[in-house]
Design an enzyme around this catalytic site. Structure first.
Site, PDB file in Angstrom:
ATOM      1  N   ASP A  44       0.836  -1.198   0.000  1.00 57.53           N
ATOM      2  CA  ASP A  44       0.000   0.000   0.000  1.00 57.53           C
ATOM      3  C   ASP A  44       0.874   1.252   0.000  1.00 57.53           C
ATOM      4  OD1 ASP A  44      -2.172  -1.600   0.089  1.00 57.53           O
ATOM      5  OD2 ASP A  44      -2.824  -1.036   2.106  1.00 57.53           O
ATOM      6  N   TYR A  47       2.167   1.916  -3.384  1.00 58.75           N
ATOM      7  CA  TYR A  47       1.058   2.373  -4.234  1.00 58.75           C
ATOM      8  C   TYR A  47       0.759   3.840  -3.938  1.00 58.75           C
ATOM      9  CZ  TYR A  47      -3.670   2.836  -6.064  1.00 58.75           C
ATOM     10  OH  TYR A  47      -4.786   3.283  -6.726  1.00 58.75           O
ATOM     11  N   ASP A  48       0.709   4.162  -2.638  1.00 55.09           N
ATOM     12  CA  ASP A  48       0.445   5.552  -2.258  1.00 55.09           C
ATOM     13  C   ASP A  48       1.522   6.471  -2.818  1.00 55.09           C
ATOM     14  OD1 ASP A  48      -1.873   4.947  -0.929  1.00 55.09           O
ATOM     15  OD2 ASP A  48      -0.935   4.749   1.027  1.00 55.09           O
ATOM     16  N   SER A  93     -13.294   8.192  -2.606  1.00 55.28           N
ATOM     17  CA  SER A  93     -12.115   7.684  -1.942  1.00 55.28           C
ATOM     18  C   SER A  93     -11.713   8.747  -0.917  1.00 55.28           C
ATOM     19  CB  SER A  93     -11.048   7.509  -3.007  1.00 55.28           C
ATOM     20  OG  SER A  93      -9.954   6.897  -2.459  1.00 55.28           O
ATOM     21  N   GLU A 127     -12.500   7.915  13.191  1.00 53.14           N
ATOM     22  CA  GLU A 127     -12.890   6.497  13.118  1.00 53.14           C
ATOM     23  C   GLU A 127     -11.723   5.689  12.586  1.00 53.14           C
ATOM     24  OE1 GLU A 127     -15.909   6.377  10.101  1.00 53.14           O
ATOM     25  OE2 GLU A 127     -17.180   7.813  11.145  1.00 53.14           O
ATOM     26  N   LYS A 129      -9.728   3.413  10.168  1.00 48.63           N
ATOM     27  CA  LYS A 129      -9.878   3.123   8.740  1.00 48.63           C
ATOM     28  C   LYS A 129      -9.701   1.620   8.570  1.00 48.63           C
ATOM     29  CE  LYS A 129      -8.409   4.579   4.150  1.00 48.63           C
ATOM     30  NZ  LYS A 129      -8.050   3.293   3.584  1.00 48.63           N
ATOM     31  N   ASP A 131      -9.352  -1.964   6.996  1.00 49.15           N
ATOM     32  CA  ASP A 131      -8.715  -2.442   5.774  1.00 49.15           C
ATOM     33  C   ASP A 131      -9.562  -3.561   5.166  1.00 49.15           C
ATOM     34  OD1 ASP A 131      -6.904  -2.541   3.802  1.00 49.15           O
ATOM     35  OD2 ASP A 131      -5.298  -3.457   4.968  1.00 49.15           O
ATOM     36  N   GLU A 186     -17.732  -0.782   5.399  1.00 50.75           N
ATOM     37  CA  GLU A 186     -16.626  -1.646   4.995  1.00 50.75           C
ATOM     38  C   GLU A 186     -16.912  -3.099   5.336  1.00 50.75           C
ATOM     39  OE1 GLU A 186     -14.456   0.222   3.557  1.00 50.75           O
ATOM     40  OE2 GLU A 186     -12.526  -0.838   3.506  1.00 50.75           O
ATOM     41  N   TYR A 238     -20.314   3.279   8.047  1.00 53.04           N
ATOM     42  CA  TYR A 238     -19.650   4.539   8.390  1.00 53.04           C
ATOM     43  C   TYR A 238     -20.129   5.765   7.629  1.00 53.04           C
ATOM     44  CZ  TYR A 238     -16.528   2.931   4.609  1.00 53.04           C
ATOM     45  OH  TYR A 238     -16.021   2.449   3.436  1.00 53.04           O
ATOM     46  N   LYS A 326      -2.838   8.120   7.771  1.00 53.55           N
ATOM     47  CA  LYS A 326      -2.347   6.750   7.650  1.00 53.55           C
ATOM     48  C   LYS A 326      -1.350   6.405   8.755  1.00 53.55           C
ATOM     49  CE  LYS A 326      -3.417   4.578   4.160  1.00 53.55           C
ATOM     50  NZ  LYS A 326      -3.326   4.519   2.779  1.00 53.55           N
ATOM     51  N   CYS A 420      21.402 -22.309 -10.596  1.00 50.92           N
ATOM     52  CA  CYS A 420      20.028 -22.390 -10.108  1.00 50.92           C
ATOM     53  C   CYS A 420      19.916 -23.480  -9.038  1.00 50.92           C
ATOM     54  CB  CYS A 420      19.102 -22.687 -11.276  1.00 50.92           C
ATOM     55  SG  CYS A 420      17.420 -23.088 -10.761  1.00 50.92           S
ATOM     56  N   CYS A 423      17.757 -26.515 -10.543  1.00 56.74           N
ATOM     57  CA  CYS A 423      18.128 -27.402 -11.662  1.00 56.74           C
ATOM     58  C   CYS A 423      19.620 -27.361 -11.977  1.00 56.74           C
ATOM     59  CB  CYS A 423      17.324 -27.057 -12.909  1.00 56.74           C
ATOM     60  SG  CYS A 423      17.821 -25.520 -13.702  1.00 56.74           S
ATOM     61  N   CYS A 438      17.447 -18.043 -13.985  1.00 60.35           N
ATOM     62  CA  CYS A 438      17.924 -19.372 -14.323  1.00 60.35           C
ATOM     63  C   CYS A 438      17.796 -19.527 -15.836  1.00 60.35           C
ATOM     64  CB  CYS A 438      17.062 -20.394 -13.597  1.00 60.35           C
ATOM     65  SG  CYS A 438      17.202 -22.032 -14.284  1.00 60.35           S
ATOM     66  N   CYS A 444      14.224 -26.732 -15.989  1.00 65.78           N
ATOM     67  CA  CYS A 444      14.125 -26.335 -14.583  1.00 65.78           C
ATOM     68  C   CYS A 444      12.732 -26.680 -14.041  1.00 65.78           C
ATOM     69  CB  CYS A 444      14.382 -24.837 -14.464  1.00 65.78           C
ATOM     70  SG  CYS A 444      14.309 -24.276 -12.764  1.00 65.78           S
TER      71      CYS A 444
HETATM   72  S1  IVH Z   1     -15.354   7.232   4.579  1.00 61.19           S
HETATM   73  C1  IVH Z   1     -16.804   9.927   1.543  1.00 61.19           C
HETATM   74  N1  IVH Z   1     -14.715   5.845   6.689  1.00 61.19           N
HETATM   75  O1  IVH Z   1     -11.252   3.759   2.859  1.00 61.19           O
HETATM   76  C2  IVH Z   1     -16.337   8.985   2.530  1.00 61.19           C
HETATM   77  N2  IVH Z   1     -13.923   5.104   4.582  1.00 61.19           N
HETATM   78  O2  IVH Z   1      -9.459   5.226   1.013  1.00 61.19           O
HETATM   79  C3  IVH Z   1     -15.547   7.884   1.971  1.00 61.19           C
HETATM   80  N3  IVH Z   1     -12.616   3.062   4.676  1.00 61.19           N
HETATM   81  O3  IVH Z   1     -13.259   3.652   0.008  1.00 61.19           O
HETATM   82  C4  IVH Z   1     -15.251   6.818   2.870  1.00 61.19           C
HETATM   83  N4  IVH Z   1     -12.768   2.736   6.846  1.00 61.19           N
HETATM   84  O4  IVH Z   1     -13.280   1.644   1.600  1.00 61.19           O
HETATM   85  C5  IVH Z   1     -14.602   5.964   5.365  1.00 61.19           C
HETATM   86  N5  IVH Z   1     -14.247   4.686   8.634  1.00 61.19           N
HETATM   87  C6  IVH Z   1     -14.148   4.804   7.332  1.00 61.19           C
HETATM   88  C7  IVH Z   1     -13.428   3.877   6.554  1.00 61.19           C
HETATM   89  C8  IVH Z   1     -13.334   4.070   5.177  1.00 61.19           C
HETATM   90  C9  IVH Z   1     -12.292   2.255   5.709  1.00 61.19           C
HETATM   91  C10 IVH Z   1     -12.201   2.823   3.291  1.00 61.19           C
HETATM   92  C11 IVH Z   1     -13.297   2.889   2.270  1.00 61.19           C
HETATM   93  C12 IVH Z   1     -12.903   3.953   1.306  1.00 61.19           C
HETATM   94  C13 IVH Z   1     -11.421   3.960   1.490  1.00 61.19           C
HETATM   95  C14 IVH Z   1     -10.831   5.269   1.055  1.00 61.19           C
END
Ligand code: IVH
Length: 695
Positions: A44, A47-48, A93, A127, A129, A131, A186, A238, A326, A420, A423, A438, A444
């Site tokens: 992640d 990716y970020d 998102s 709240e 987040k 996963d 979620e 949520y 995060k 290798c 093999c 290899c 192999c």
């Molecule tokens: S709020 C407009 N609350 O995080 C509000 N998202 O990176 C949008 N997620 O797509 C989402 N826990 O899948 C919200 N307490 C939480 C969350 C949450 C996990 C996820 C969700 C969202 C992703 C965004």
């Protein structure tokens, strides 16, 4: 330095455009792996970093923001198999904050946007987040009607039947709920349930999931909801989507209402009077993270007042009123016993750290990837070292660094094997590549299955009725080991017809299909060998230049010496560079491969290359294919064009004669229009070749 930290100031607009194109492609690729295949390849955090880099370049070059920019989309488009559901309100998102400065900026932006006075307080709800995967549940007149995945944020997949199997999701709402009420939240799996599920999967010989999120995703996207029902999924509510009435003035009250109506809301959520309060909760939960029963990767801060949320609205893919703060990746210290080498299906050698088992973020880790030899050298990782390992929120754990003070005095640097481990074939590294591979492609064991599958694939031997699945089961049962064994299967026809699903007739058919391919054109034979970087067009070039299998094999063996005439001859072929030449030479230099090849050639009648006379209108012209072709694969289109004497190129330039553009054609078609290159539809193209198109 990670790419996102590099300065964007130094970029020229041209460089920025190139990089944005690459980022769009890479992010789309990782989105597909993550959202559609539940099989992410990168962490992640990495990716970020890609997304942050994209955002940074776009901020500096706003004119260069692409139509397909990742900043304009959320996640991947839905995969097939489920009906599509258009979301009444987009599923958004969240933007990310990686430190307290980012959080402070978020707060300042909100204050500026709303024009608040210093003395005005902004309350937040903080709240965890979770996963997992977001889902939208639509209730009409108190009954659960439709449930969908996020998909690309605009259109998701209809997974109603699967969501109905989750206990946390109520089937009906009480009378005081609005007539139309969409709940978002979620879907996730607890760590304990994930481990139990994996044990069951192992016992039943099924796929094991890499982490709870992938397990939840895999379980939710089952076409058969009885399978979903057997998986322990949970749901935290949520937020809301479309609602016919706004039930509360604040987000905090909304959570409590959701709880009243039978949903589960996360018990760690808290109303915070200020951002300091929110950050205090962040620290508290970060400390308790490893002992939580489920994976979380940060804390979400949401503006409490819903009228303010509405005023703040959203920017591109995320609301202005919420942010995800995060967590850093979870780390732990442990002993590295040894470095072992894993050989992948493509021959890539990956060093793996064998660790004293340790719990990192609630998951026991006993192995971690060391990526490649350069990485080991850079981090100077040795057997006997004490190391810091990290789980970056997901998938494969990594070795972050060595603790030098704890190194035993007799430790020695790691010696990467030159043979290798599976093999014994030589290991090679191409110039400019970090991966070592290899060279024993045909023998192999680690690579054998993939090679055999490639050998019988459509553009290679294309044996009718004999696909990858058959190869796999025949190989498991010892009927074939090398390609030549396929052509000796007739000696074991009795064993084949005795197999489950095979009878005499189907065995006869298979034997006939194999016989039909005993005679094979040289270019197909070369392609079928699966030498790295030797695709259909290179195979054809080789066939054209060497004419026969014998001439090719002998020249390639000689080409191992870069001073040789054979090598000079090889790289003199237009379209074959030093890197392809090195792969070819290494393949033919390997004794094991030569033995297998001779054995195979003895079974076959390899037809020498025959130059086709072409009076086709495209002979000698340059063609570019772009977009989706509907009547054939790209590979097929390319092969046909080349067979008629055309040159197929990947990019449009002034030298391009035709661009064949299918649906979804983007920048290449645009460039062709700019350069006034003839653009043809697939039909027009086929007409030109005198071939009928299927409508
Ligand atoms: S709020 C407009 N609350 O995080 C509000 N998202 O990176 C949008 N997620 O797509 C989402 N826990 O899948 C919200 N307490 C939480 C969350 C949450 C996990 C996820 C969700 C969202 C992703 C965004």
């Amino acid at each position: 330095m990670s790419p996102s930290q590099e300065n964007t100031d130094a970029l020229t607009p041209e460089e920025a455009a190139v990089e944005l194109a690459k980022l769009a492609e890479a992010i789309a690729h990782h989105d597909r792996l993550y959202h559609q295949q539940d099989a992410p390849e990168i962490s992640d955090a990495d990716y970020d970093a890609l997304r942050r880099r994209n955002d940074a370049i776009e901020a500096q070059f706003p004119d260069l923001v692409r139509d397909d920019s990742p900043s304009k989309s959320v996640g991947a488009t839905p995969s097939s198999g489920f009906a599509k559901v258009a979301h009444a309100r987009p599923m958004l998102s969240l933007s990310n904050a990686f430190d307290e400065n980012d959080v402070a900026e978020f707060l300042a932006r909100i204050r500026r946007f709303l024009g608040l006075e210093e003395s005005d307080l902004v309350e937040f709800v903080a709240e965890p987040k979770i996963d997992g995967l977001s889902a939208s549940l639509r209730y009409e007149n108190g009954g659960f009607r439709v449930g969908a995945t996020r998909g690309d944020g605009t259109t998701g997949e209809d997974i109603t039947a699967n969501l109905r199997t989750i206990d946390d999701i109520p089937e009906t709402l009480p009378g005081d709920a609005p007539d139309i009420f969409e709940v978002r939240g979620e879907v996730y799996m607890s760590r304990d349930d994930f481990f139990t599920l994996n044990e069951r999967q192992t016992a039943e010989g099924n796929k094991v999931f890499a982490n709870p999120r992938n397990a939840a995703a895999g379980s939710l996207r089952q076409l058969d909801s009885t399978i979903t029902k057997s998986r322990p999924l949970r749901f935290f509510a949520y937020s809301t989507g479309e609602t016919s009435a706004t039930p509360t003035d604040t987000h905090w009250e909304l959570l409590s209402r959701l709880d009243d109506w039978g949903f589960t809301v996360n018990p760690l959520s808290r109303l915070c009077a200020s951002s300091d309060d929110a950050i205090a909760l962040y620290d508290e939960i970060a400390a308790a993270r490893a002992s939580l029963p489920y994976d979380i990767d940060g804390i979400v801060y949401k503006v409490n007042r819903i009228d303010w949320q509405n005023r703040l609205g959203m920017v591109s893919r995320a609301p202005r009123w919420a942010i995800a703060h995060k967590f850093a990746a979870e780390q732990a210290e442990t002993l590295l016993h040894a470095i072992s080498i894993q050989v992948g299906r493509t021959g890539a050698l990956t060093p793996v750290a064998e660790l004293e088992p340790i719990t990192v973020g609630g998951v026991v880790v006993s192995r971690a990837t060391l990526h490649n030899a350069d990485e080991i050298e850079r981090k100077d990782v040795r057997a006997g070292d004490t190391v810091i390992v990290q789980r970056a929120g997901d998938v494969i754990p990594q070795v972050v660094r060595v603790i030098p003070e704890k190194r035993p005095s007799d430790s020695k640097p790691f010696d990467f094997p030159s043979q290798c481990p599976d093999c014994g074939s030589a290991v090679m590294q191409e110039d400019g590549e970090v991966v070592r591979r290899c060279t024993g492609g045909l023998i192999c064991p680690a690579q054998a299955l993939e090679r055999l599958k490639h050998f019988v694939s459509r553009d290679a031997f294309d044996i009718e009725g004999f696909g990858g699945k058959h190869i796999e089961s025949f190989r498991t049962d010892g009927l074939i080991e090398t390609p030549a064994d396929i052509f000796r299967l007739h000696d074991r026809a009795d064993e084949v017809s005795a197999r489950e699903g095979w009878g005499e007739q189907s065995t006869d058919n298979l034997m006939a299909a194999i016989e039909a391919r005993r005679t094979i054109p040289l270019e197909r034979f070369i392609y079928a060998l699966g030498v790295r970087q030797v695709g259909q067009s290179t195979a054809r070039l080789l066939a054209k230049n060497y004419g026969s299998h014998e001439a090719l094999a002998s020249a390639m063996a000689d080409a191992h010496d870069p001073e040789s005439e054979a090598y000079a001859g090889l790289i003199a072929i237009d379209g074959i560079g030093p890197s392809v030449a090195a792969d070819l030479a290494a393949f033919f230099a390997e004794d094991h491969n030569r033995t297998v090849l001779a054995d195979l050639a003895a079974e076959l009648d390899i037809e020498p290359f025959v130059q086709e006379e072409s009076d086709s209108p495209i002979a000698g012209r340059t063609v570019v294919f772009t977009g989706t072709l509907e009547q054939m694969t790209r590979g097929e289109a390319k092969a046909r064009a080349e067979a008629l004497g055309a040159k197929v190129s990947g990019s449009v330039s002034k030298k391009t004669d035709f661009v064949v553009a299918g649906p979804g054609a983007g920048s290449k078609a645009k460039k062709a229009a700019e350069l006034e290159v003839t653009i043809l539809s697939e039909e027009e193209w086929l007409d030109m070749l005198g071939e009928e198109s299927v409508s």
